[in-house]
Design a protein around this motif. Structure first.
Motif, PDB file in Angstrom:
ATOM      1  N   ALA A  40     -14.181   4.550  70.152  1.00 36.77           N
ATOM      2  CA  ALA A  40     -15.037   5.725  70.298  1.00 36.77           C
ATOM      3  C   ALA A  40     -14.240   6.961  69.913  1.00 36.77           C
ATOM      4  CB  ALA A  40     -15.541   5.839  71.734  1.00 36.77           C
ATOM      5  N   LEU A  95     -10.594   0.467  79.704  1.00 40.05           N
ATOM      6  CA  LEU A  95     -10.685   1.646  78.839  1.00 40.05           C
ATOM      7  C   LEU A  95      -9.288   2.100  78.436  1.00 40.05           C
ATOM      8  CD1 LEU A  95     -13.247   3.615  81.031  1.00 40.05           C
ATOM      9  CD2 LEU A  95     -13.760   2.136  79.084  1.00 40.05           C
ATOM     10  N   LEU A 150     -23.088   5.131  74.759  1.00 44.48           N
ATOM     11  CA  LEU A 150     -22.005   4.211  74.435  1.00 44.48           C
ATOM     12  C   LEU A 150     -21.762   3.243  75.582  1.00 44.48           C
ATOM     13  CD1 LEU A 150     -19.587   3.069  72.875  1.00 44.48           C
ATOM     14  CD2 LEU A 150     -18.239   4.992  73.781  1.00 44.48           C
ATOM     15  N   ARG A 151     -21.784   3.730  76.807  1.00 47.34           N
ATOM     16  CA  ARG A 151     -21.561   2.852  77.955  1.00 47.34           C
ATOM     17  C   ARG A 151     -22.612   1.748  77.973  1.00 47.34           C
ATOM     18  NH1 ARG A 151     -23.913   1.942  82.133  1.00 47.34           N
ATOM     19  NH2 ARG A 151     -25.024   3.898  82.272  1.00 47.34           N
ATOM     20  N   PHE A 186     -11.038   5.109  73.574  1.00 44.46           N
ATOM     21  CA  PHE A 186     -11.437   6.466  73.223  1.00 44.46           C
ATOM     22  C   PHE A 186     -10.332   7.068  72.369  1.00 44.46           C
ATOM     23  CE2 PHE A 186     -13.826   5.563  77.046  1.00 44.46           C
ATOM     24  CZ  PHE A 186     -15.090   6.034  76.716  1.00 44.46           C
ATOM     25  N   SER A 199     -21.927  -0.722  75.254  1.00 50.75           N
ATOM     26  CA  SER A 199     -20.697  -1.502  75.456  1.00 50.75           C
ATOM     27  C   SER A 199     -20.833  -2.488  76.620  1.00 50.75           C
ATOM     28  CB  SER A 199     -19.518  -0.568  75.695  1.00 50.75           C
ATOM     29  OG  SER A 199     -19.648   0.096  76.944  1.00 50.75           O
ATOM     30  N   TRP A 257     -14.894  -1.701  71.309  1.00 51.94           N
ATOM     31  CA  TRP A 257     -15.399  -0.462  70.700  1.00 51.94           C
ATOM     32  C   TRP A 257     -14.263   0.529  70.503  1.00 51.94           C
ATOM     33  CZ3 TRP A 257     -20.302   0.399  69.033  1.00 51.94           C
ATOM     34  CH2 TRP A 257     -21.305  -0.468  69.489  1.00 51.94           C
ATOM     35  N   TRP A 265     -18.001   3.952  67.296  1.00 50.83           N
ATOM     36  CA  TRP A 265     -18.985   4.904  67.812  1.00 50.83           C
ATOM     37  C   TRP A 265     -18.373   6.289  67.714  1.00 50.83           C
ATOM     38  CZ3 TRP A 265     -23.532   3.056  70.357  1.00 50.83           C
ATOM     39  CH2 TRP A 265     -24.350   4.057  70.893  1.00 50.83           C
ATOM     40  N   THR A 287     -13.801  -4.812  65.774  1.00 51.30           N
ATOM     41  CA  THR A 287     -14.083  -3.637  66.612  1.00 51.30           C
ATOM     42  C   THR A 287     -15.215  -2.808  66.029  1.00 51.30           C
ATOM     43  OG1 THR A 287     -11.784  -3.559  67.368  1.00 51.30           O
ATOM     44  CG2 THR A 287     -13.065  -1.540  67.594  1.00 51.30           C
ATOM     45  N   ARG A 346     -23.497   5.172  66.938  1.00 46.81           N
ATOM     46  CA  ARG A 346     -22.972   3.903  66.444  1.00 46.81           C
ATOM     47  C   ARG A 346     -22.843   3.943  64.928  1.00 46.81           C
ATOM     48  NH1 ARG A 346     -24.867  -2.058  68.208  1.00 46.81           N
ATOM     49  NH2 ARG A 346     -23.390  -3.180  66.904  1.00 46.81           N
ATOM     50  N   ARG A 358     -12.548  -2.743  76.540  1.00 52.47           N
ATOM     51  CA  ARG A 358     -13.945  -2.654  76.104  1.00 52.47           C
ATOM     52  C   ARG A 358     -14.098  -1.446  75.180  1.00 52.47           C
ATOM     53  NH1 ARG A 358     -17.330  -6.205  75.838  1.00 52.47           N
ATOM     54  NH2 ARG A 358     -19.085  -4.838  76.073  1.00 52.47           N
ATOM     55  N   VAL A 359     -13.488  -0.313  75.571  1.00 47.71           N
ATOM     56  CA  VAL A 359     -13.614   0.904  74.767  1.00 47.71           C
ATOM     57  C   VAL A 359     -12.248   1.582  74.668  1.00 47.71           C
ATOM     58  CG1 VAL A 359     -14.728   3.163  74.506  1.00 47.71           C
ATOM     59  CG2 VAL A 359     -15.999   1.269  75.554  1.00 47.71           C
TER      60      VAL A 359
END
Length: 163
Positions: free
Chosen positions: A101, A60, A156-157, A10, A160, A99, A132, A129, A121, A7-8
Motif C-alpha cells: 500500500a 503489517l 484496503l482493510r 505500507f 485485504s 498487499w 493499492w 503481491t 487497487r 498482509r499489508v
C-alpha cells in the motif's frame, strides 16, 4: 519495519526530518497515518509512532519509497524516485507481503513511471503481491480529511481480509 508473512506493507514517500531524527515512521504530530490506520480497523487502538514495531504482530509493516530524509517530499528528484521504486520492488519480492500500500499517488507515479495511476487497487502486481494506492496522510494533503483517509484505508482493510 518489514518482516515475512505481512498482509499489508505500507510504503511512505520518504522520511520527514522528525521521522529521521526519531527513527519512527509518520512521526510528525499532524500526520494522520496512525489515526487513519486505527479508525479504519487495522489496529485495535491508535498506536504512537514509537510503537510502530507492534504492527508486525498485526501482520503489517512500514517502509519508504526513498530513504533520504527531507523537509518536504518535493525536494526529491526523479532519479531518487526511480531508484526507490527499483529498491521497493526488490524488497517486495524478497518479503512477498499480500498487499503493498503506497501512501501517495504522486510518489507511486514517480517511482514506477506510471503517470496515470489513480487511487485504489492497481492492476499491476509485484510478484504475487497486489498493489493499492492510498492518499498521502500528511497534514499538508488538505484534499483528504481524516474521515476520507479513514474510508480509503478501510477499503484496503476490507480487500485485504483483515479482521
Amino acid at each position: 519495519m518489514v518482516g515475512s508473512g505481512l498482509r499489508v506493507l505500507f510504503c511512505g514517500i520518504n522520511p520527514g526530518l522528525l521521522s529521521a531524527e526519531t527513527g519512527h515512521h509518520f512521526a510528525r504530530p499532524g500526520n494522520r497515518f496512525w489515526p487513519a490506520l486505527h479508525l479504519s480497523g487495522f489496529t485495535p487502538r491508535q498506536l504512537k509512532p514509537a510503537e510502530q514495531s507492534e504492527l508486525l504482530d498485526l501482520g503489517l509493516g512500514i517502509t519508504n519509497v526513498v530513504d533520504r530524509p527531507t523537509a518536504q517530499a518535493g525536494e526529491l528528484s526523479r532519479s531518487e524516485f526511480a531508484a526507490g521504486g527499483e529498491n521497493l520492488v526488490k524488497k517486495v519480492l524478497a518479503y512477498e507481503p499480500v498487499w503493498l500500500a503506497v501512501v501517495g499517488v504522486t510518489a507511486y507515479r514517480a517511482a514506477f513511471n506510471l503517470p496515470k495511476a489513480v487511487m485504489g487497487r492497481q492492476e499491476r502486481t509485484i510478484g504475487p503481491t497486489r498493489v493499492w494506492i492510498l492518499p498521502n496522510p500528511s497534514g499538508l494533503n488538505a484534499h483528504y480529511t481524516l474521515p476520507k483517509l479513514t474510508a480509503a484505508f478501510a477499503e484496503l482493510r476490507a480487500a485485504s481480509s483483515m479482521p
